[in-house]
Design an enzyme around this catalytic site. Structure first.
Site, PDB file in Angstrom:
ATOM      1  N   SER A 136       7.704  -7.287   6.374  1.00 18.50           N
ATOM      2  CA  SER A 136       8.276  -8.046   5.270  1.00 18.50           C
ATOM      3  C   SER A 136       9.450  -8.857   5.790  1.00 18.50           C
ATOM      4  O   SER A 136      10.364  -8.313   6.428  1.00 18.50           O
ATOM      5  CB  SER A 136       8.739  -7.091   4.166  1.00 18.50           C
ATOM      6  OG  SER A 136       9.258  -7.788   3.073  1.00 18.50           O
ATOM      7  N   LYS A 162       4.666 -10.913   5.342  1.00 17.24           N
ATOM      8  CA  LYS A 162       4.981 -11.084   3.926  1.00 17.24           C
ATOM      9  C   LYS A 162       6.317 -11.795   3.817  1.00 17.24           C
ATOM     10  O   LYS A 162       7.313 -11.358   4.392  1.00 17.24           O
ATOM     11  CB  LYS A 162       5.046  -9.736   3.202  1.00 17.24           C
ATOM     12  CG  LYS A 162       5.402  -9.879   1.725  1.00 17.24           C
ATOM     13  CD  LYS A 162       5.242  -8.564   0.970  1.00 17.24           C
ATOM     14  CE  LYS A 162       6.450  -7.680   1.091  1.00 17.24           C
ATOM     15  NZ  LYS A 162       6.359  -6.486   0.202  1.00 17.24           N
ATOM     16  N   LEU A 163       6.333 -12.879   3.048  1.00 17.91           N
ATOM     17  CA  LEU A 163       7.554 -13.632   2.827  1.00 17.91           C
ATOM     18  C   LEU A 163       8.116 -13.306   1.445  1.00 17.91           C
ATOM     19  O   LEU A 163       7.400 -13.394   0.441  1.00 17.91           O
ATOM     20  CB  LEU A 163       7.290 -15.137   2.902  1.00 17.91           C
ATOM     21  CG  LEU A 163       6.662 -15.678   4.189  1.00 17.91           C
ATOM     22  CD1 LEU A 163       6.487 -17.188   4.079  1.00 17.91           C
ATOM     23  CD2 LEU A 163       7.498 -15.318   5.406  1.00 17.91           C
ATOM     24  N   LYS A 164       9.378 -12.945   1.382  1.00 20.51           N
ATOM     25  CA  LYS A 164      10.054 -12.808   0.104  1.00 20.51           C
ATOM     26  C   LYS A 164      10.349 -14.217  -0.429  1.00 20.51           C
ATOM     27  O   LYS A 164      10.773 -15.098   0.320  1.00 20.51           O
ATOM     28  CB  LYS A 164      11.362 -12.036   0.260  1.00 20.51           C
ATOM     29  CG  LYS A 164      11.177 -10.583   0.670  1.00 20.51           C
ATOM     30  CD  LYS A 164      10.617  -9.736  -0.454  1.00 20.51           C
ATOM     31  CE  LYS A 164      10.625  -8.262  -0.086  1.00 20.51           C
ATOM     32  NZ  LYS A 164      10.168  -7.395  -1.209  1.00 20.51           N
ATOM     33  N   ASP A 190       6.020 -12.246  -1.852  1.00 19.11           N
ATOM     34  CA  ASP A 190       6.483 -11.236  -2.804  1.00 19.11           C
ATOM     35  C   ASP A 190       7.650 -11.807  -3.590  1.00 19.11           C
ATOM     36  O   ASP A 190       8.682 -12.169  -3.020  1.00 19.11           O
ATOM     37  CB  ASP A 190       6.909  -9.980  -2.046  1.00 19.11           C
ATOM     38  CG  ASP A 190       7.374  -8.863  -2.965  1.00 19.11           C
ATOM     39  OD1 ASP A 190       7.222  -8.989  -4.199  1.00 19.11           O
ATOM     40  OD2 ASP A 190       7.887  -7.853  -2.444  1.00 19.11           O
ATOM     41  N   ASN A 192       9.161 -10.175  -6.323  1.00 21.68           N
ATOM     42  CA  ASN A 192      10.045  -9.165  -6.914  1.00 21.68           C
ATOM     43  C   ASN A 192      10.508  -9.551  -8.322  1.00 21.68           C
ATOM     44  O   ASN A 192      11.695  -9.482  -8.651  1.00 21.68           O
ATOM     45  CB  ASN A 192      11.254  -8.897  -6.021  1.00 21.68           C
ATOM     46  CG  ASN A 192      10.914  -8.103  -4.775  1.00 21.68           C
ATOM     47  OD1 ASN A 192      11.075  -8.600  -3.661  1.00 21.68           O
ATOM     48  ND2 ASN A 192      10.422  -6.892  -4.939  1.00 21.68           N
ATOM     49  N   GLU A 215       2.556 -11.309  -4.849  1.00 25.04           N
ATOM     50  CA  GLU A 215       2.984 -10.001  -5.349  1.00 25.04           C
ATOM     51  C   GLU A 215       4.047 -10.122  -6.434  1.00 25.04           C
ATOM     52  O   GLU A 215       5.054 -10.799  -6.254  1.00 25.04           O
ATOM     53  CB  GLU A 215       3.521  -9.173  -4.173  1.00 25.04           C
ATOM     54  CG  GLU A 215       3.899  -7.751  -4.527  1.00 25.04           C
ATOM     55  CD  GLU A 215       4.368  -6.971  -3.307  1.00 25.04           C
ATOM     56  OE1 GLU A 215       4.852  -5.840  -3.505  1.00 25.04           O
ATOM     57  OE2 GLU A 215       4.269  -7.483  -2.173  1.00 25.04           O
ATOM     58  N   ASP A 240       3.158  -4.555  -8.185  1.00 25.14           N
ATOM     59  CA  ASP A 240       3.996  -3.562  -7.532  1.00 25.14           C
ATOM     60  C   ASP A 240       4.800  -2.848  -8.602  1.00 25.14           C
ATOM     61  O   ASP A 240       4.427  -1.776  -9.084  1.00 25.14           O
ATOM     62  CB  ASP A 240       4.893  -4.270  -6.504  1.00 25.14           C
ATOM     63  CG  ASP A 240       5.948  -3.376  -5.857  1.00 25.14           C
ATOM     64  OD1 ASP A 240       6.080  -2.207  -6.250  1.00 25.14           O
ATOM     65  OD2 ASP A 240       6.654  -3.851  -4.955  1.00 25.14           O
ATOM     66  N   LYS A 264       3.650   2.359  -3.912  1.00 27.93           N
ATOM     67  CA  LYS A 264       4.843   2.938  -3.308  1.00 27.93           C
ATOM     68  C   LYS A 264       5.015   4.342  -3.882  1.00 27.93           C
ATOM     69  O   LYS A 264       5.235   4.494  -5.091  1.00 27.93           O
ATOM     70  CB  LYS A 264       6.075   2.090  -3.608  1.00 27.93           C
ATOM     71  CG  LYS A 264       6.066   0.725  -2.925  1.00 27.93           C
ATOM     72  CD  LYS A 264       7.279  -0.084  -3.312  1.00 27.93           C
ATOM     73  CE  LYS A 264       7.276  -1.437  -2.611  1.00 27.93           C
ATOM     74  NZ  LYS A 264       8.366  -2.321  -3.089  1.00 27.93           N
ATOM     75  N   GLY A 292       6.756  -0.544   1.197  1.00 27.38           N
ATOM     76  CA  GLY A 292       7.872   0.137   1.843  1.00 27.38           C
ATOM     77  C   GLY A 292       9.158  -0.054   1.067  1.00 27.38           C
ATOM     78  O   GLY A 292       9.329  -1.031   0.331  1.00 27.38           O
TER      79      GLY A 292
END
Length: 373
Positions: A136, A162-164, A190, A192, A215, A240, A264, A292
């Site tokens: 990530s 994976k790019l935030k 992702d 979030n 995500e 998620d 998770k 994670g």
């Protein structure tokens, strides 16, 4: 096992580099470790993945420690013959706090399985001796910094990047990474929960870059919004934060709110519930992968055991230790090609290095029950 004593430790692990997401920036990972001791000498370790502040979810580290000390452990001391499958029923009268519950369940699993001479991977039904892993990448300070970071991780061998992302840091970084490293790179993003349904048209612009998944773009409780977005986009939607139980997973699949699930264990209340989510997803043809939470080596080992189950067909966020830490409470996990080996020892398969554990421990050591032996 008859639970005889337990102790809680908070450890502080400085991150190799700051890790920024849409929720904030971390420079140190504070983790809560739970050690349980059985009346016949059993010993097990668990890890609570709650963060310092209630941003990812409603739990936070100090609150989780208090819940474990005041409520969860006393409830387990009252069980005359504690088995891992009995942890959740014994705590069912205590509402919420899945990360705290996951930590004590993990410790009991470790202790009981060590006594039985069985590994966590075997107990859960793992089928792989190693698992492919991804990495990530946090929100960078510049596009050049982002490209340097991605290049370093690809060179290390990671199977997926994976790019935030967040508003203002999404289409351009993704475009640049895709154009620089090519279509063969497995690339995901992702959010979030950083977006809302008003951003659906903007998010649809991600379809141009051949992503393996997007995500958690919206709030955790917005299954309808995710379903509408999934119907509009070619990029698969992965949930998620929305998935906290097998029941949630079934509801999300029925609603067509996702076609991939990130599991998770801390978020869903433990490894046994994580296995149930895996089973629900597998029965519906939905691939899963293991997320994670910047775990120490203890949580990393247990996550590898979970990711060895057959439905975990996408690389998980179980990076090598060096991705995050120069020093950990256990021996380091290292990449072998694009994979990491699943611990096959008893219980979670690893134990803390006592010297490292004492060095990284911060604050007071809190004991519950009669004194540790």
């Amino acid at each position: 096992m008859k639970l005889a004593a337990a102790e809680l430790r908070t450890v502080a692990l400085p991150l190799v580099t700051p890790f920024r997401t849409s929720l904030g920036t971390q420079t140190v990972r504070n983790a809560l470790l739970v050690r349980v001791l059985g009346a016949d000498g059993e010993e097990g370790w668990g890890e609570c993945v709650a963060e310092d502040e209630p941003t990812y979810c409603s739990e936070y580290l100090e609150g989780a420690a208090e819940v474990i000390r005041r409520f969860l452990l006393p409830a387990l001391f009252a069980v005359p013959n504690l088995d891992p499958a009995g942890v959740a029923p014994a705590l069912a009268h205590l509402r919420g706090h899945p990360m705290a519950k996951a930590a004590v369940e993990m410790a009991v699993l470790d202790a009981v399985l060590r006594a039985r001479g069985t590994s966590l991977a075997v107990h859960l039904g793992g089928v792989r001796p190693s698992v492919r892993v991804g990495v990530s990448v946090g929100i960078a300070g510049s596009l050049d910094e982002l490209l340097d970071t991605v290049d370093r991780h690809i060179s290390a061998g990671y199977a997926r990047i994976k790019l935030k992302i967040e508003p203002g840091w999404d289409l351009e970084p993704v475009r640049l990474v895709r154009e620089t490293f090519g279509t063969a790179l497995m690339l995901t993003v992702d959010a979030n929960t950083a977006y809302s349904p008003a951003d659906a048209r903007h998010l649809a612009g991600l379809d141009a870059y051949g992503l393996a998944l997007l995500e958690q773009p919206y709030d955790p409780d917005d299954l309808h919004g995710h379903a509408e977005l999934a119907a509009k986009m070619d990029t698969p939607i992965c949930l998620d934060e929305s998935i906290t139980s097998a029941r949630d997973a079934a509801a999300a699949i029925r609603a067509r709110a996702c076609s991939i699930i990130n599991i998770k264990p801390g978020r869903v209340g433990g490894y046994l519930e994580a296995r149930r989510i895996h089973d629900v997803a597998q029965a519906n043809g939905v691939p899963v992968w293991c997320g994670g939470m910047l775990e120490t080596g203890l949580g990393r080992a247990a996550n590898l055991a979970l990711a060895a189950l057959p439905g975990f067909t996408l690389p998980g966020d179980i990076s090598a230790t060096a991705r995050y830490y120069d020093s950990d409470v256990t021996a380091a996990f290292e990449l072998d090609g694009d994979s990491i080996g699943v611990p096959d020892g008893q219980g979670i398969g690893v134990a803390p290095d006592r010297v490292a554990l004492d060095r990284l421990t911060v604050g007071s050591l809190r004991r519950v029950g009669r004194p540790s032996r």
